[in-house]
Write a protein that holds these residues in place. Structure first.
Motif, short mmCIF file in Angstrom:
data_model
loop_
_atom_site.label_atom_id
_atom_site.label_comp_id
_atom_site.label_asym_id
_atom_site.label_seq_id
_atom_site.Cartn_x
_atom_site.Cartn_y
_atom_site.Cartn_z
N LYS A 21 38.70 33.90 3.34
CA LYS A 21 39.54 34.75 4.19
C LYS A 21 40.47 35.59 3.31
O LYS A 21 40.86 35.18 2.23
N GLU A 22 40.85 36.77 3.81
CA GLU A 22 41.81 37.60 3.08
C GLU A 22 43.22 37.03 3.19
O GLU A 22 44.02 37.13 2.27
N GLN A 37 37.31 19.15 16.15
CA GLN A 37 37.75 20.38 16.80
C GLN A 37 36.96 21.61 16.38
O GLN A 37 37.20 22.70 16.87
N GLY A 38 36.02 21.40 15.45
CA GLY A 38 35.15 22.50 15.05
C GLY A 38 35.86 23.63 14.34
O GLY A 38 35.47 24.80 14.47
N LEU A 39 36.88 23.31 13.56
CA LEU A 39 37.64 24.34 12.85
C LEU A 39 36.96 24.69 11.53
O LEU A 39 36.43 23.82 10.84
N GLU A 40 36.99 25.96 11.19
CA GLU A 40 36.31 26.43 9.97
C GLU A 40 37.27 27.00 8.94
O GLU A 40 36.84 27.41 7.86
N ASN A 41 38.55 27.05 9.26
CA ASN A 41 39.50 27.76 8.39
C ASN A 41 40.60 26.86 7.82
O ASN A 41 41.75 27.28 7.66
N ILE A 42 40.25 25.60 7.51
CA ILE A 42 41.19 24.68 6.86
C ILE A 42 40.54 24.06 5.63
O ILE A 42 39.40 23.60 5.70
N TRP A 43 41.28 24.04 4.55
CA TRP A 43 40.93 23.24 3.38
C TRP A 43 42.00 22.17 3.21
O TRP A 43 43.19 22.45 3.32
N VAL A 44 41.58 20.95 2.94
CA VAL A 44 42.50 19.84 2.71
C VAL A 44 42.48 19.49 1.22
O VAL A 44 41.41 19.31 0.63
N HIS A 65 47.28 23.24 14.64
CA HIS A 65 47.73 24.24 15.62
C HIS A 65 47.70 25.64 15.02
O HIS A 65 47.20 26.59 15.65
N GLN A 66 48.21 25.79 13.80
CA GLN A 66 48.23 27.10 13.14
C GLN A 66 46.82 27.61 12.89
O GLN A 66 46.55 28.82 13.04
N ALA A 67 45.91 26.73 12.51
CA ALA A 67 44.54 27.14 12.23
C ALA A 67 43.83 27.62 13.49
O ALA A 67 43.10 28.62 13.46
N LYS A 68 44.06 26.95 14.61
CA LYS A 68 43.45 27.38 15.88
C LYS A 68 44.06 28.71 16.35
O LYS A 68 43.36 29.57 16.88
N LYS A 69 45.34 28.86 16.13
CA LYS A 69 46.04 30.06 16.58
C LYS A 69 45.71 31.28 15.73
O LYS A 69 45.72 32.42 16.21
N ASN A 70 45.37 31.05 14.45
CA ASN A 70 45.14 32.16 13.50
C ASN A 70 43.78 32.00 12.83
O ASN A 70 43.71 31.65 11.64
N PRO A 71 42.70 32.26 13.53
CA PRO A 71 41.36 32.07 12.94
C PRO A 71 41.05 33.01 11.78
O PRO A 71 40.09 32.76 11.04
#
Length: 394
Positions: free
Chosen positions: A121-122, A168-175, A138-144
């Motif tokens: 992502k940019e 939750q099927g999120l694609e925009n988080i790295w842990v 919450h932030q990841a879902k709100k800001n895909p």
């Protein structure tokens, strides 16, 4: 963590079994002590097991410095070693569990990955110490359109958030299961939209362990884009005033303070504090200028350093302190006749690295991985090499 208690046995059998073992690579015995370390290669990981002899029972367990994050790998190694050595197990807690999400999913990143990584992502935001992960998720879902990098040193919390990411099927988080104070140095300049530090441990009795510090603030302003901001949220009066003093000491930033601001999502601890009518402070530090690119040429190889007979007796026994960093050869382990395993602490005083150096007749390397590529770690690395070369008389 996984371990075995076994009946005392003749440890000389370890060397004999290493030659026939697909997993055990070496055995190192501590100088002036009875404990031993066993080198392990298993499931693509390299790590150590520690053997601590005692009159009634020997303890075989993981080594804290090198342990892999996936606990089942440790359990499998302990079981395999105990069988290879034909140990009489008195007690054990190595039952294999499939209930926890492994830290090896595509959403989990090691600190070493950031030495050469492509961001999908940019926009990038970072959350330091995400705990239960409610705010991060919450932030990841709100800001895909934004990649959220969540930092958490508590492994069970990291495991739970990885599980929620999948559910939750999120694609925009790295842990990242690592110390945030070191991690920021791995990021390029001017890439972050926001850095969240919500309810950090106050460390009133050990202030040097606080996340917020002048060096952390400097790195935050470097990685933030112009207009991006660092967001501190705390219920601690002492931490709030300490943070304000730290933030106002740096030029060319904008600082905004709010009190008892309501967020869209709250943790269970914050909910408790709100019920208790405890004050909660928000401090926003806005980056007002663009930073120069960070360019570091760091090589953690030891080049010409090799094992020399007698080196183990000549290494400095006490920590060596320099301007802004230190090096300490903490413990030395002997490997047969021509090798050493040296446990070291070095780097910054408030965020030191702990590593082993595997010193053999024809090579020298960090075991199992090199330090994080920071300026202070590189300075300490050069001193470590220098001290080992001095012993050789070169």
């Amino acid at each position: 963590m996984p371990h075995l208690k076994v009946t005392p046995f003749d440890t000389s059998i370890i060397e004999a079994q290493i030659k026939n073992s697909p997993m055990m690579t070496f055995c190192a015995t501590a100088l002036n002590r009875s404990d031993m370390l066993i080198g392990i290669e298993h499931a693509g990981e390299e790590f150590l097991l520690q053997l601590k002899p005692d009159e009634k029972a020997y303890l075989l367990k993981y080594d804290k410095v090198t342990r892999p994050l996936k606990v089942n790998i440790l359990k499998e190694a302990l079981e395999s070693v105990s069988k290879a050595l034909d140990l009489d197990v008195l007690s054990s807690n190595i039952a294999i569990s499939n209930t926890k999400t492994p830290l090896s999913s595509e959403h989990f990143k090691k600190i070493e990955d950031f030495e050469n990584i492509t961001y999908p992502k940019e926009k990038i935001s970072v959350e330091v110490g995400f705990g239960s992960g409610r705010h991060l998720l919450h932030q990841a879902k709100k800001n895909p359109d934004t990649l959220f990098i969540g930092l958490e040193i508590h492994t069970p919390s990291a495991q739970q958030v990885l599980k929620q990411i999948e559910l939750q099927g999120l694609e925009n988080i790295w842990v990242v299961n690592y110390d945030a104070r070191l991690f920021l140095e791995m990021l390029p300049s001017n890439v972050c939209e926001q850095i969240f530090v919500h309810f950090p441990v106050p460390w009133d009795k050990k202030p040097h362990r606080r996340v917020i510090s002048p060096s952390f603030l400097d790195e935050s302003m470097r990685v933030l884009r112009m207009g991006g901001r660092l967001e501190l949220r705390t219920d601690s009066d002492k931490y709030f005033w300490y943070a304000l003093e730290t933030f106002f000491a740096i030029p060319k930033v904008e600082v905004e303070v709010r009190k008892n601001e309501a967020l869209e999502v709250t943790s269970k601890y914050e909910a408790r504090w709100l019920r208790q009518e405890k004050d909660i402070y928000d401090v926003y530090v806005k980056c007002t200028q663009k930073s120069a690119p960070k360019e570091l040429t760091i090589d953690f190889n030891f080049n010409d350093v090799k094992y020399t007979s007698g080196i183990e007796e000549c290494l400095p026994k006490k920590a060596l302190v320099f301007d802004g960093y230190f090096v300490h050869f903490e413990r030395v382990y002997k490997i047969s006749e021509e090798g050493l395993l040296i446990k070291c602490a070095f780097g910054s005083f408030d965020r030191p690295e702990h590593k082993y150096i595997l010193l053999e007749k024809e090579s020298c390397r960090y075991f199992v991985s090199p330090p994080v590529k920071t300026t202070v770690n590189f300075q300490a690395h050069q001193k470590l090499a220098e001290q080992m070369m001095l012993v050789k008389g070169e």
